[in-house]
Design a protein around this motif. Structure first.
Motif, short mmCIF file in Angstrom:
data_model
loop_
_atom_site.label_atom_id
_atom_site.label_comp_id
_atom_site.label_asym_id
_atom_site.label_seq_id
_atom_site.Cartn_x
_atom_site.Cartn_y
_atom_site.Cartn_z
N UNK A 231 51.62 110.38 48.55
CA UNK A 231 50.58 111.37 48.83
C UNK A 231 50.75 111.94 50.23
N UNK A 232 51.07 111.08 51.19
CA UNK A 232 51.22 111.54 52.57
C UNK A 232 52.48 112.37 52.75
N UNK A 233 53.51 112.09 51.97
CA UNK A 233 54.74 112.87 52.02
C UNK A 233 54.65 114.13 51.16
N UNK A 234 53.64 114.17 50.27
CA UNK A 234 53.47 115.29 49.35
C UNK A 234 54.73 115.50 48.51
N UNK A 235 55.27 114.40 48.02
CA UNK A 235 56.51 114.47 47.24
C UNK A 235 56.27 115.06 45.85
N UNK B 104 56.09 119.23 55.75
CA UNK B 104 54.80 119.59 55.20
C UNK B 104 53.77 118.58 55.69
N UNK B 105 52.75 119.05 56.35
CA UNK B 105 51.73 118.16 56.87
C UNK B 105 50.77 117.70 55.77
N UNK B 106 50.18 116.56 55.97
CA UNK B 106 49.19 116.03 55.03
C UNK B 106 47.83 115.94 55.72
N UNK B 107 46.79 115.94 54.91
CA UNK B 107 45.42 115.94 55.42
C UNK B 107 44.68 114.77 54.81
N UNK B 108 44.14 113.89 55.66
CA UNK B 108 43.37 112.73 55.21
C UNK B 108 41.95 112.86 55.74
N UNK C 45 44.92 115.20 50.74
CA UNK C 45 45.95 114.35 50.15
C UNK C 45 45.49 112.91 49.98
N UNK C 46 44.58 112.46 50.80
CA UNK C 46 44.07 111.09 50.73
C UNK C 46 42.69 111.03 51.36
N UNK D 62 46.28 111.99 44.64
CA UNK D 62 45.55 111.63 45.86
C UNK D 62 45.35 110.12 45.95
N UNK D 63 45.38 109.60 47.17
CA UNK D 63 45.26 108.17 47.42
C UNK D 63 43.91 107.82 48.02
#
Length: 419
Positions: free
Chosen positions: A125-129, A162-166, A200-201, A232-233
């Protein structure tokens, strides 16, 4: 006189007992009343002196104040991380007694090794794979660059990030005592809304005294997030001081937990090992260079650098930016995150531009309309490789890798007359 003294003495005892005095105070009064052979008036004066003395020390409220005043006074005291850790250790003693049976679900969650291939839901989720359309295809044209040349330069795996948003879901926090961010009914409602907006989480705080949440909200959040997204985590955030808390997270269905390096200290490795064995991912929260170096040495896959010093109870706005260079480059084995005091999209972009893979935002989006703006600011753009972060390039790119024109970043647009 003796009868009056006895009556007043009884009233004093009733007043003191209504204020829930400490055991020491009760023993002192009983000693004066039952053991002394002094005249009754002397006993009464002694009780009055003792009562006034304890009142000035804050152990017993004055007789002219209501009991509710004492309750408010206790609630206004700020709990630091040391008090929170001691409180949590005491709470876990009762929790372990409750889950000590061999057939208990929490005990079973801790007692069995994860034999299947780890799902790595948090890391993915954090890598948006899951967004395959934005991933680099090895069969595609590399734009004229020779693979051997890139390999020789050590940049074969360099690519746009690619940035992730928690989202850190909490009603309050230790960093801002006395301040309530949001009075939502259930964390699952907030989590589902954030995930549908593109988060993303989500981090769910389960410590009621410190953050205003509990384990029941964690369980409902897991179900809500699973309904809203397949990728999503859900991460349990707690002041983890005992291994039983990992079992609670696993049994509740959480994908990962937050381990605070400042709290666990030398025990961090043990908690990392147990989490790995039972199939639970983790994010290691660090604040100092020593903590980051220790987390990297222990092969932590997900590292969160916070600008908030839990020990000193102070914010250092540039702490995460200063430590950004400690992590490997783009696509490396470590996912680096930043958090703490990020209140604007510009601050968030700044942390992403220096090399962080994602940001954790809590107070700013709790009970605020800024959540969509923050999420779009992360997901609607791509980032330069971390290896180029120290060049100071502030150019912004859209999800397709095209330059985003705008005078704010001194990027020429078609309207400026440039060809």
């Amino acid at each position: 006189a003796a009868a009056i003294a006895n009556r007043i003495r009884t009233l004093f005892i009733a007043e003191i007992m209504s204020c829930n005095p400490s055991h020491r105070l009760r023993v002192s009064i009983n000693t004066i009343i039952m053991s002394t052979r002094l005249p009754s008036m002397v006993v009464l004066i002694s009780i009055m002196v003792l009562f006034l003395t304890m009142s000035t020390m804050g152990l017993v409220p004055p007789t002219h104040l209501k009991r509710t005043t004492t309750t408010l006074h206790v609630q206004q005291r700020a709990e630091d991380i040391f008090s929170a850790v001691h409180r949590k250790e005491h709470e876990m003693v009762a929790v372990k007694k409750k889950h000590k049976g061999t057939a208990d679900p929490v005990a079973m969650a801790m007692g069995y090794m994860e034999e299947s291939v780890p799902k790595l839901r948090v890391a993915k989720a954090l890598r948006r794979v899951y967004e395959d359309e934005t991933q680099r295809n090895d069969d595609d044209d590399d734009g004229g660059f020779d693979d051997e040349k890139l390999k020789e330069l050590g940049m074969q795996q360099v690519g746009m990030r690619r940035g992730c948003f928690i989202v850190d879901i909490k009603r309050k926090s230790l960093s801002n005592p006395g301040q309530v961010y949001c009075n939502y009914d259930d964390a699952s409602l907030v989590a589902e809304a954030m995930v549908r907006l593109g988060a993303d989480a989500v981090m769910v705080n389960v410590d009621y005294a410190a953050y205003g949440g509990d384990l029941t909200e964690l369980k409902s959040t897991v179900k809500a997030v699973r309904r809203a997204s397949d990728t999503a985590a859900v991460i349990m955030k707690d002041i983890i001081v005992d291994e039983i808390q990992l079992g609670l997270a696993k049994e509740a269905g959480a994908d990962g937990v937050l381990l605070m390096a400042s709290v666990l200290g030398p025990a961090l490795e043990n908690f990392m090992n147990l989490a790995t064995v039972i199939g639970l991912e983790f994010i290691v929260e660090c604040h100092t260079k020593v903590e980051v170096d220790r987390a990297i040495e222990l092969c932590a896959q997900n590292i969160l650098v916070t600008n908030y010093d839990r020990v000193g109870q102070q914010y250092h706005p540039d702490q995460a930016i200063k430590l950004a260079g400690l992590f490997p480059g783009s696509g490396g084995p470590i996912i680096s995150l930043a958090c703490g005091g990020i209140e604007t999209t510009e601050q968030m972009k700044r942390h992403l531009m220096v090399g962080y893979d994602g940001v954790v935002i809590g107070k700013t989006v709790m009970g605020s309309t800024k959540a969509p703006e923050f999420i779009r600011a992360v997901r609607d753009r791509t980032l330069l490789p971390a290896e180029l972060s120290h060049w100071g390039i502030e150019t912004e790119f859209d999800p397709d890798g095209n330059v985003m024109p705008g005078p704010k970043k001194n990027i020429p647009s078609e309207s400026d007359g440039y060809e």
